[in-house]
Write a protein that holds these residues in place. Structure first.
Motif, PDB file in Angstrom:
ATOM      1  N   UNK A 130      -0.562  -3.374   0.306  1.00 61.19           N
ATOM      2  CA  UNK A 130      -1.021  -4.355  -0.679  1.00 61.19           C
ATOM      3  C   UNK A 130      -2.252  -3.775  -1.358  1.00 61.19           C
ATOM      4  N   UNK A 131      -2.190  -3.665  -2.663  1.00 54.57           N
ATOM      5  CA  UNK A 131      -3.300  -3.083  -3.416  1.00 54.57           C
ATOM      6  C   UNK A 131      -4.563  -3.915  -3.250  1.00 54.57           C
ATOM      7  N   UNK A 169      -0.579 -13.406   2.259  1.00 54.52           N
ATOM      8  CA  UNK A 169       0.346 -12.523   1.560  1.00 54.52           C
ATOM      9  C   UNK A 169       0.721 -11.332   2.438  1.00 54.52           C
ATOM     10  N   UNK A 170      -0.274 -10.751   3.115  1.00 52.00           N
ATOM     11  CA  UNK A 170      -0.023  -9.610   3.994  1.00 52.00           C
ATOM     12  C   UNK A 170       0.881 -10.034   5.150  1.00 52.00           C
ATOM     13  N   UNK A 171       0.654 -11.198   5.708  1.00 49.97           N
ATOM     14  CA  UNK A 171       1.495 -11.703   6.790  1.00 49.97           C
ATOM     15  C   UNK A 171       2.920 -11.952   6.303  1.00 49.97           C
ATOM     16  N   UNK A 203      -0.693  -2.461   5.293  1.00 51.49           N
ATOM     17  CA  UNK A 203      -2.074  -2.048   5.054  1.00 51.49           C
ATOM     18  C   UNK A 203      -2.517  -2.579   3.714  1.00 51.49           C
ATOM     19  N   UNK A 204      -3.821  -2.577   3.519  1.00 50.87           N
ATOM     20  CA  UNK A 204      -4.416  -2.915   2.227  1.00 50.87           C
ATOM     21  C   UNK A 204      -5.162  -1.698   1.738  1.00 50.87           C
ATOM     22  N   UNK A 205      -5.048  -1.455   0.438  1.00 47.26           N
ATOM     23  CA  UNK A 205      -5.738  -0.313  -0.135  1.00 47.26           C
ATOM     24  C   UNK A 205      -4.979   0.253  -1.318  1.00 47.26           C
ATOM     25  N   UNK A 206      -5.368   1.428  -1.730  1.00 50.67           N
ATOM     26  CA  UNK A 206      -4.706   2.150  -2.800  1.00 50.67           C
ATOM     27  C   UNK A 206      -3.412   2.727  -2.225  1.00 50.67           C
ATOM     28  N   UNK A 228       7.526  -1.100  -1.258  1.00 51.80           N
ATOM     29  CA  UNK A 228       6.676  -1.952  -2.095  1.00 51.80           C
ATOM     30  C   UNK A 228       6.878  -3.417  -1.727  1.00 51.80           C
ATOM     31  N   UNK A 229       5.790  -4.206  -1.730  1.00 51.19           N
ATOM     32  CA  UNK A 229       5.962  -5.648  -1.518  1.00 51.19           C
ATOM     33  C   UNK A 229       6.928  -6.203  -2.567  1.00 51.19           C
TER      34      UNK A 229
END
Length: 145
Positions: free
Chosen positions: A41-42, A62-64, A84-87, A11-12
């Motif tokens: 990342x949600x 934020x992802x970086x 990744x981004x998503x659910x 988790x982030x």
């Protein structure tokens, strides 16, 4: 039993649970195996569409930042870092299937009654994974009971 390709969702802003999950993954890894650490990342809700475009640079930053944190903490020759981004649950399951991971090692805090035995992401991964799943139990630090 040992595994050749292990996926470790983190988790982030993770805490000690990520380190414990990596320890378990290392103990289960075959000598010539590899580990992929993934942080999801949600996605923002669709009803925020106009705001999403305005927030895109912030989301990218934020992802970086999450990727940099993971690299600094878990970088090793046999570890791949993925963001990744998503659910969370769907993304973890999709990545595991897409890349042919034979095991997922996931941390799960001791949750409250709303999820009874597992946290919601861990529960979804356990229920729907096509491969073995090892759950590393951690303490709930939110104070929920």
């Amino acid at each position: 039993m040992s595994y050749s390709t292990i996926l470790v969702p983190v988790a982030p802003g993770h805490g000690d649970e990520a380190g414990r999950a990596m320890e378990v993954a290392r103990s289960l890894l075959s000598p010539d195996g590899s580990i992929a650490v993934v942080s999801v990342l949600e996605e923002l809700p669709r009803y925020l569409t106009a705001e999403v475009y305005a927030l895109e640079p912030v989301v990218e930053e934020s992802q970086e930042a999450v990727a940099e944190e993971l690299v600094s903490e878990f970088s090793a020759p046999d570890v791949q870092i993925v963001t990744r981004r998503g659910h969370a649950t769907r993304t973890i399951l999709g990545l595991a299937k897409e890349c042919g991971h034979d095991c997922i090692v996931i941390a799960s805090a001791q949750p409250g009654w709303e999820h009874f035995l597992l946290g919601s992401t861990a529960a979804g991964v356990v229920r729907h994974a096509h491969c073995s799943v090892h759950v590393v139990r951690t303490r709930d630090t939110t104070g929920a009971s």
